[in-house]
Design an enzyme around this catalytic site. Structure first.
Site, short mmCIF file in Angstrom:
data_model
loop_
_atom_site.label_atom_id
_atom_site.label_comp_id
_atom_site.label_asym_id
_atom_site.label_seq_id
_atom_site.Cartn_x
_atom_site.Cartn_y
_atom_site.Cartn_z
N GLY A 127 55.53 13.43 90.38
CA GLY A 127 56.72 12.97 89.66
C GLY A 127 56.34 12.50 88.28
O GLY A 127 55.17 12.56 87.88
N ARG A 130 54.45 8.89 84.14
CA ARG A 130 54.31 8.19 82.86
C ARG A 130 55.30 8.76 81.85
O ARG A 130 55.04 8.72 80.65
CB ARG A 130 52.89 8.31 82.33
N LYS A 149 56.68 10.68 76.89
CA LYS A 149 55.52 10.80 77.78
C LYS A 149 54.49 9.76 77.34
O LYS A 149 54.08 9.74 76.18
CB LYS A 149 54.94 12.21 77.69
N ASP A 161 48.14 4.39 85.02
CA ASP A 161 48.62 3.23 84.26
C ASP A 161 49.92 3.51 83.51
O ASP A 161 50.43 2.66 82.80
CB ASP A 161 47.53 2.76 83.27
N GLY A 162 50.42 4.73 83.64
CA GLY A 162 51.70 5.05 82.99
C GLY A 162 51.57 5.35 81.50
O GLY A 162 52.57 5.60 80.83
N ARG A 212 58.89 14.72 74.02
CA ARG A 212 59.01 16.15 74.29
C ARG A 212 60.48 16.54 74.38
O ARG A 212 61.33 15.71 74.70
CB ARG A 212 58.31 16.50 75.61
N ASP A 288 53.17 21.95 89.68
CA ASP A 288 53.99 20.91 89.04
C ASP A 288 53.96 21.04 87.52
O ASP A 288 54.69 20.33 86.83
CB ASP A 288 53.51 19.51 89.46
N ASN A 289 53.14 21.93 87.00
CA ASN A 289 53.09 22.16 85.55
C ASN A 289 53.72 23.51 85.18
O ASN A 289 53.57 23.98 84.06
CB ASN A 289 51.65 22.11 85.04
N ASP A 298 53.41 20.93 79.79
CA ASP A 298 52.32 19.99 80.08
C ASP A 298 51.01 20.43 79.45
O ASP A 298 50.17 21.08 80.07
CB ASP A 298 52.15 19.79 81.59
P1 AMP Z 1 49.08 16.10 84.93
O1 AMP Z 1 47.72 16.48 85.38
O2 AMP Z 1 49.12 15.46 83.55
O3 AMP Z 1 50.07 17.21 85.05
O4 AMP Z 1 49.57 14.92 85.89
C1 AMP Z 1 49.71 15.07 87.29
C2 AMP Z 1 50.51 13.93 87.83
O5 AMP Z 1 49.87 12.68 87.57
C3 AMP Z 1 51.91 13.81 87.25
O6 AMP Z 1 52.77 13.41 88.28
C4 AMP Z 1 51.74 12.73 86.19
O7 AMP Z 1 52.95 12.06 85.93
C5 AMP Z 1 50.72 11.82 86.83
N1 AMP Z 1 49.92 11.10 85.83
C6 AMP Z 1 48.96 11.61 85.03
N2 AMP Z 1 48.42 10.65 84.27
C7 AMP Z 1 49.06 9.50 84.58
C8 AMP Z 1 48.96 8.14 84.12
N3 AMP Z 1 48.08 7.77 83.19
N4 AMP Z 1 49.79 7.24 84.70
C9 AMP Z 1 50.66 7.60 85.64
N5 AMP Z 1 50.80 8.84 86.11
C10 AMP Z 1 50.01 9.78 85.59
MG MG Z 2 51.89 17.59 84.81
#
Ligand code: AMP
Ligand code: MG
Length: 531
Positions: A127, A130, A149, A161-162, A212, A288-289, A298
């Site tokens: 989900g 962040r 984002k 950490d969001g 974005r 998810d991407n 992403d």
């Molecule tokens: P990503 O690899 O960037 O596509 O992220 C995969 C998942 O991890 C997604 O659900 C992102 O929202 C979550 N995510 C990535 N980095 C963070 C972060 N620093 N804090 C919270 N969620 C994260």
């Molecule tokens: Mg992603």
């Protein structure tokens, strides 16, 4: 204007208690009506589009404010696509709004839920961990959703950490605008806002938020989420939302959900063909991407091909090379099967799901990729031997590893007829990329023979080739150089790169240094999933 940033949040940026304040319903958005925004913001009226779906699809919550936000850069082109004039960038409220410190008129921020397959394994619920959707701007081309984002923790943050760091936010911003400049479907980026708030990654970095824009951020994983839970009502609601809002022409088909799968398959095939042709590597093609609209979505450890290697892995964290350059078409196909599996309850017939993908993806990809390569090579007509000549070229590129972008751009400027003794000199920009120059000469002779069968004159051929073979792509060293300066609060190179990459097919003498082989210091650069 009151900042919503508090002392406690400054001291405890990673505490679980800092999950954005949950909202009590759509009318609970404190600042939206109280802050008088300058007139320049008038076009920014946000409306619900995704949040017309039931609450099961998202959580409404506010972004977490960032202290003392500053504008790093903003895209005039992205702004104008939502009716916003660039003069708005200069207002301090702009950085505040796109740091998440100020809720815009009509905005009802939310984080969406989805699931997905990561590196081929089911990862369960993910989900917007962040990211905060702000709502959509109505444009002549349909709704455009704005999303922050790096704007703080949400119920989907898991251990994260969001936050997003300045480095990855600048990379996403620049690459979004670069892909748009290349004419490749992508989410856009309005701006990057930074803050000196520290964020811990491999080392200590600082926080940033990238805004974005896309008609929709719905992903393959958004469907997998409901399928995995056996929740057919939500699955159908989501499919109806995508069809009715973004593909209304599918509504009247006898089997709209099957038509949806076919449409996504065709769009994805065309997208990947464009990636391959320009040498773009996404780096993390998890489901998810993958955008349901066929957009590049992403930007993390992406890369553009430099010294050609079909097996190149741009993501340092991808140890098995699952997302290597040459594997992207197969991975997209695999991901479509994950989507097809998720849509099976709506389509009901497994054979129809298979057919929807198998009858569209391979043929569309092959066709689009071959067409793109013909255009890159300056051929407007199709010949039966083209695939052999292209195959031999890629074998040569693999053996010789010339810079992919410089090779094709150099080819644009070579004369179609080899002129006796001046040939070596005229061909130098291309030949010099090869160690085995004789092998290069041999292939060029065949390419020239093929060009003689083309009806167009040579000046026209060159002009056409220059419109599909970019002079500038976002190489890692270019992003890195701009990031190093941005860390010192000098954002001039981010802006320069953005301007350069918005017109990647035009010769821009002031940016000649971006159209060269990477400098030696760039050899050891690595990008990973950490962002
Ligand atoms: P990503 O690899 O960037 O596509 O992220 C995969 C998942 O991890 C997604 O659900 C992102 O929202 C979550 N995510 C990535 N980095 C963070 C972060 N620093 N804090 C919270 N969620 C994260
Ligand atoms: Mg992603």
């Amino acid at each position: 204007m009151r900042s919503r940033f508090t002392e406690r949040e400054a001291r405890e940026p990673f505490a679980a208690s800092t999950i954005g304040r949950k909202m009590n319903g759509p009318d609970h958005f404190p600042l939206a009506d109280r802050v008088a925004l300058p007139d320049a913001f008038a076009a920014l009226r946000l409306e619900p589009v995704f949040t017309r779906l039931p609450e099961a699809f998202y959580t409404r919550l506010e972004p977490q404010p960032l202290p003392a936000p500053y504008l790093v850069d903003a895209s005039d082109a992205a702004a104008s696509s939502i009716g916003l004039s660039p003069e708005v960038f200069a207002h301090p409220e702009f950085a505040e709004a796109f740091a998440g410190n100020l809720v815009l008129p009509g905005s009802a921020p939310f984080a969406a839920v989805y699931s997905g397959h990561q590196f081929g394994a089911w990862a369960g619920q993910l989900g917007d961990g962040r990211a905060h959707g702000l709502g959509s701007v109505r444009t002549a081309d349909g709704p455009i959703e704005l999303q922050l984002k790096g704007s703080g923790r949400t119920p989907y943050s898991r251990m994260g950490d969001g936050r997003a760091v300045l480095r990855s936010s600048i990379r996403e911003f620049l690459c979004s605008e670069a892909m748009a400049g290349l004419g490749i479907p992508t989410t856009r980026a309005l701006c990057v806002v930074g803050s000196d708030q520290p964020v811990l990654r491999e080392g200590v970095e600082t926080a940033a938020v990238v805004t974005r824009m896309a008609p929709s951020f719905v992903r393959f994983g958004s469907f997998e989420h409901w399928a995995a839970r056996d929740r057919q009502t939500e699955l159908r609601r989501l499919a109806d939302h995508v069809i009715d809002t973004f593909m209304p022409e599918l509504r009247d088909r006898t089997t709209p959900y099957e038509a949806l799968l076919r449409e996504v398959s065709v769009r994805t095939a065309r997208l990947i063909a464009q990636w391959q042709a320009v040498g773009f590597m996404h780096g993390v093609m998890n489901t998810d991407n993958m955008s349901i609209l066929g957009l590049t979505l992403d930007y993390g450890p992406f890369g553009f091909m430099e010294a050609f290697d079909a097996g190149h892995i741009c993501n340092h964290s991808d140890q098995s090379g699952r997302y290597a350059y040459a594997r992207q078409p197969d991975v997209a196909y695999w991901n479509l099967y994950a989507l097809g599996q998720a849509l099976l309850p709506l389509i009901a017939d497994p054979a129809a799901v298979r057919a929807a993908i198998d009858e569209t993806f391979p043929a569309t990809f092959e066709r689009a990729y071959l067409d793109a390569l013909r255009a890159k090579l300056g051929w407007q007509t199709a010949h039966p031997d083209d695939e052999t000549l292209i195959g031999d070229l890629f074998a040569l590129l693999q053996a010789q590893r010339p810079d992919y972008t410089l090779f094709f751009r150099g080819l644009c400027d070579l004369p179609a007829k080899a002129g006796a003794d001046s040939e070596a000199r005229a061909d130098a920009p291309v030949r010099d990329l090869f160690i085995d120059r004789a092998a290069c000469d041999a292939w060029l002779a065949r390419w020239r023979a093929r060009l003689q069968t083309e009806p167009q004159d040579d000046a026209e051929r060159r002009a056409r080739m220059r419109r599909v073979n970019p002079r500038y792509v976002l190489r890692n060293w270019m992003a890195e150089s701009a990031i190093r300066r941005a860390r010192e609060h000098d954002f001039s190179e981010v802006a320069a790169l953005r301007r350069c990459l918005q017109r990647p097919y035009d010769d821009q003498p002031e940016f000649a240094h971006y159209a060269q082989l990477p400098p030696d210091w760039a050899n050891g650069l690595e990008v990973s999933c950490s962002s």
